[in-house]
Design an enzyme around this catalytic site. Structure first.
Site, PDB file in Angstrom:
ATOM      1  N   TYR A  93       0.822  -1.205   0.000  1.00  0.00           N
ATOM      2  CA  TYR A  93       0.000   0.000   0.000  1.00  0.00           C
ATOM      3  C   TYR A  93       0.861   1.261   0.000  1.00  0.00           C
ATOM      4  O   TYR A  93       0.355   2.362   0.147  1.00  0.00           O
ATOM      5  CB  TYR A  93      -0.966  -0.015   1.185  1.00  0.00           C
ATOM      6  CG  TYR A  93      -1.900  -1.199   1.116  1.00  0.00           C
ATOM      7  CD1 TYR A  93      -3.007  -1.180   0.264  1.00  0.00           C
ATOM      8  CD2 TYR A  93      -1.661  -2.351   1.857  1.00  0.00           C
ATOM      9  CE1 TYR A  93      -3.843  -2.276   0.156  1.00  0.00           C
ATOM     10  CE2 TYR A  93      -2.495  -3.460   1.755  1.00  0.00           C
ATOM     11  CZ  TYR A  93      -3.588  -3.407   0.908  1.00  0.00           C
ATOM     12  OH  TYR A  93      -4.416  -4.497   0.797  1.00  0.00           O
ATOM     13  N   TYR A 472     -11.620  -1.514  -0.213  1.00  0.00           N
ATOM     14  CA  TYR A 472     -11.525  -1.143   1.206  1.00  0.00           C
ATOM     15  C   TYR A 472     -10.174  -0.532   1.565  1.00  0.00           C
ATOM     16  O   TYR A 472     -10.005  -0.054   2.688  1.00  0.00           O
ATOM     17  CB  TYR A 472     -11.855  -2.352   2.095  1.00  0.00           C
ATOM     18  CG  TYR A 472     -10.701  -3.264   2.443  1.00  0.00           C
ATOM     19  CD1 TYR A 472      -9.990  -3.943   1.456  1.00  0.00           C
ATOM     20  CD2 TYR A 472     -10.325  -3.469   3.772  1.00  0.00           C
ATOM     21  CE1 TYR A 472      -8.945  -4.783   1.783  1.00  0.00           C
ATOM     22  CE2 TYR A 472      -9.274  -4.308   4.106  1.00  0.00           C
ATOM     23  CZ  TYR A 472      -8.589  -4.959   3.106  1.00  0.00           C
ATOM     24  OH  TYR A 472      -7.547  -5.791   3.426  1.00  0.00           O
ATOM     25  N   ARG A 473      -9.210  -0.562   0.665  1.00  0.00           N
ATOM     26  CA  ARG A 473      -7.892   0.025   0.912  1.00  0.00           C
ATOM     27  C   ARG A 473      -7.314   0.429  -0.438  1.00  0.00           C
ATOM     28  O   ARG A 473      -7.833   0.047  -1.482  1.00  0.00           O
ATOM     29  CB  ARG A 473      -6.929  -0.996   1.529  1.00  0.00           C
ATOM     30  CG  ARG A 473      -7.262  -1.419   2.915  1.00  0.00           C
ATOM     31  CD  ARG A 473      -6.371  -2.563   3.383  1.00  0.00           C
ATOM     32  NE  ARG A 473      -5.192  -2.086   4.089  1.00  0.00           N
ATOM     33  CZ  ARG A 473      -4.400  -2.884   4.828  1.00  0.00           C
ATOM     34  NH1 ARG A 473      -4.684  -4.170   4.934  1.00  0.00           N
ATOM     35  NH2 ARG A 473      -3.356  -2.410   5.454  1.00  0.00           N
TER      36      ARG A 473
END
Lengths: 530, 530
Positions: A93, A472-473
């Site tokens: 991420y 969701y991310r």
């Protein structure tokens, strides 16, 4: 080595130097990390493209809340954006890297105290630098009566993981659900305590989430409204027993049946922790990767790995096409009752197979229980050879067999179109949802492959939104793309986010661009909505 | 009847008339409720003092989200404060009445649709006017596979109760925990959907709480930042069996032992729903009240009811001094396992007694299961004769026997000092907290008694704060007093609340003063902090 200076956007070299001096006054010169080596350490090791696009200008590592306050005030004075990280392990991420090139990483790793453990009430109060390893060790030292819920691997920050909506594999596995009370330094340097922590001298800060008035803890997750300097985390008391279940179904078309079988068991809490379903590709890719093999050992063709080949490989091993794993926590007799229901439910899928093992209190903790932090190389990351990287497209889906299959197949179509191998897990999050976590591996030395991965990701984000799904991310390179999936009523939620951003951080110094939330001055940097 | 007009603060009669005409354009003339009778209906029926202090100037009752948007825009134009209510049944906390006299009640009772029930995923999507009765009926009509968690009584709003952090008596009893996804009209008239609802066409709005980015649902609870027009609520699937336990302990000094016995059982989820402990006074007062008797039948003296008398009465009935009740939900065999643990734990308190009963799937639902909405007169409200009222001082306390006892006794001291009977319940909320809910009954026709009740309440709020405790709710007359308990770091939380208030509602039209959050223009009205 001569310094090739990177500057924050709109900040002069002179002002940046002044800011660095201000930071040094706040935290001590040795904790202003502005050398090339320092900056390099904050680069995204798995960047899906040129990591320099998200290069930090420096790092600053305070040791205390007061030092965080001082740093924030300096940043405000010079308009220097700060990118708070806990341990910087948000791999896939962006790791430690900021959205906006030239941000200063606010590195909280030195704030690593476990401030309180309460075995009788099942909680800990921790600082951002506390890793799952640190918390595990502290809990063991305190008596071992409380267990952590750890993601894999366990080197990350307990706070960082919860703030990013991470998950584990116990009844406390939805980590955002376990947050109870925060201390936050706002952009103006003010310290706020949420919930019962707002009562001076409260002993209930970690006992009750709601306090009085609006509840803010979750405002500070996946956002850029404050720097979380303390967080309460609810912890599970040691249960009497833990069981692991590994269940496979034999047909490629059995995904829907598996999902529909798990749904009522998870909803009524027979399954009291999250499950993970492996797709057929992942089963084989994981096996080979764990043997140190890469794609070449299986298939030399270009394009997406053929499903027929994977099916053949799985059949040759006597394995099912879809594999689900989960743990259940209860007393030994309680587990027997749960297991009877699980067996009965899966017996309705022809050819399904179930393997189980069990831990009982007093036995040493085993890795499969997912309550001890572990370190292992991410299986598959080097699948394509070379230094590997990966990004995850992870839309949330309700666990209905037909809906999950529709989404899964739509994603698969893009993988075939782009010629990428479809490594996918269906990760259950809480009683009513899962994410279809479609992983794209790439060889970081292969710019064309990396470019393809990025392109496919953006195509998937558009596909998903068109089908009514949202992730969701998001990786720092795609935060705007995913924010764009949440476009109801002309992006009303984003407007609310940014109205609040302007109110609590008028100079926009905290993590600009995080989750697609831009401060007024930098709003033009938004990449995906035009 | 001639209209004795009440005006919103700072609004001229002419502007108010224009606003009412604007409301009529928005919702239709018949739903602008501005007669004396209308206004009277919004008064607090249990006001601890002069109800007129919180009189509304009018009500306006929209039927749709679009009408709410139109009303909010009119209110903004004329600076008219709106006080949103769902069903107005927030009794003991103000009912329908606003904090600020002259506010217009935004009455959402006509928005009463159950928009969706999903039996397979265990949720409903409801509008604010939906009562627990309405939802129960709709769930029964849909197949009866989902159960509600209802407070007592059940005439209130599902949304209103969750927004005010209300509780029930099932595993879904912490109602704020069951919120999943909202639609909110902001003060500027914009409609925002939270969580997955921000994805256009999402079918996951009620499946996953976290969406992407900061999570706002709980921002709109106990606050005044928006008008909630839709809310998702997670519902429990029908279990196989339910057991009720009524346990008593014999000694006045047994409170700590009872609390310490319950704590680990609740923490490890053996008790999977909230318990309620009655203090000795409450046991007798409830019994007499349910027989239609008042205080006179027991005691004619002034001052606080003597504990020795209550002890004698309880002993005469063969009852214990402290009584706890709770329900547990599981399969029949699962309940047996839980019961063994409960019995074993309480056997360690000499003289404790346990009574139990059980429901099994297929049997008709019973009132004691607390999953059917009921209506009954509030026991005890007319304890002092005359038309009764009551207010609740309810500080949150971690369930440690010594801490609970210390707080309980400190409150009792004030009851004795003020000469008020100490009716008290210890209401468990979630796995790690309870509230010591100290109720003050008064005869509303007795101004001296009512004044004493108010004075004691304010004294208790100061006592509680000094001991490090804070309340979880407040009556409209005491919202500032309770906000003042949350004073850490020079009221940093309140400042954050009000910074956000100014950002999302710059004219301060939504529920000024609610939970002590005042818009800039009315901040001088804050009553308790000087």
């Amino acid at each position: 080595m001569p310094q090739r200076k990177i500057l924050p956007p709109g900040v002069s070299a002179a002002d940046f130097d002044s800011a660095l001096r201000g930071f040094a006054d706040a935290v001590g010169q040795e904790w202003v990390l502005a050398s090339d080596e320092d900056r390099h350490a904050y680069l995204d090791a798995f960047a899906p493209g040129d990591a320099d696009v998200h290069a930090a200008s420096a790092g600053v590592a305070p040791k205390s809340v007061e030092e965080v306050q001082a740093v924030v005030k300096v940043a405000n004075r010079y308009g220097v954006p700060l990118w708070p990280i806990s341990s910087g392990r948000n791999l896939a991420y962006g790791g430690s890297a900021p959205v906006v090139r030239g941000s200063v990483v606010l590195d909280l790793k030195r704030m690593n105290r476990v401030l309180e453990i309460n075995e009788k009430l099942g909680y800990a109060l921790v600082e951002p630098g506390v890793s799952f390893f640190d918390l595990f060790d502290a809990l063991q030292a305190a008596g071992g009566k409380l267990w952590i819920s750890t993601p894999a691997p366990g080197w990350g920050s307990v706070i960082g993981n919860a703030l990013e909506h991470g998950v584990g594999y116990t009844p406390y596995g939805v980590h955002a659900d376990t947050i109870c009370g925060m201390e936050v330094v706002l952009a103006n340097g003010e310290v706020v305590r949420t919930g019962m922590g707002a009562v001076s001298g409260s002993r209930e800060w970690q006992a009750f989430k709601y306090g009085y008035g609006p509840v803010w803890d979750l405002m500070f997750t996946q956002s850029n409204f404050g720097v979380v300097t303390k967080m309460g985390v609810w912890l599970m008391p040691e249960p009497e027993a833990v069981a692991n279940y590994a269940i496979s179904v034999p047909q490629l078309t059995d995904l829907a049946a598996m999902v529909d079988t798990l749904r009522p068991l998870r909803l009524d809490n027979t399954l009291n922790a999250d499950y993970t379903i492996q797709n057929p590709f992942r089963a084989i890719m994981d096996e080979l990767s764990m043997q140190g093999k890469t794609r070449d050992s299986l298939y030399k063709g270009s394009g997406s790995l053929p499903l027929a080949l994977i099916e053949k490989e799985l059949r040759a091993r006597g394995k099912g096409m879809w594999n689900v794993g989960f743990n259940v926590f209860d007393s030994d007799k309680g587990l027997d009752l749960r297991e009877a229901k699980i067996r009965e439910a899966f017996a309705r899928i022809p050819g399904s197979r179930l393997e189980t093992m069990r831990w009982r209190k007093g036995e040493p903790l085993a890795g499969w229980m997912r309550v001890t932090p572990v370190l292992f190389p991410l299986a598959g990351v080097d699948w394509y050879g070379g230094p590997g990287g990966h990004i995850n497209f992870a839309p949330v889906c309700a666990p209905f067999g037909d809906r999950v299959t529709e989404l899964y197949e739509a994603i698969y179509k893009r993988y075939r179109e782009f010629g990428i191998d479809y490594y996918c897990g269906l990760l259950n999050i809480g009683p009513r949802a899962l994410v279809v976590n479609a992983v794209t591996f790439f060889n970081r030395d292969d710019p064309e492959m990396t470019r393809k991965g990025r392109e496919m990701y953006r195509a998937l984000a558009k596909d998903g939104a068109a089908m009514g799904f949202g992730d969701y991310r998001a990786h720092i390179s795609f935060m705007d793309d995913i924010a764009a999936m949440y476009g109801f009523n002309d992006h009303a939620l984003q407007k609310l986010n940014e109205r609040i951003k302007d109110a609590v951080d008028p100079r926009g110094i905290l993590a600009p661009g995080k989750q697609g939330i831009w401060p007024a001055a930098l709003r033009a940097k938004r990449s995906s909505q035009t």
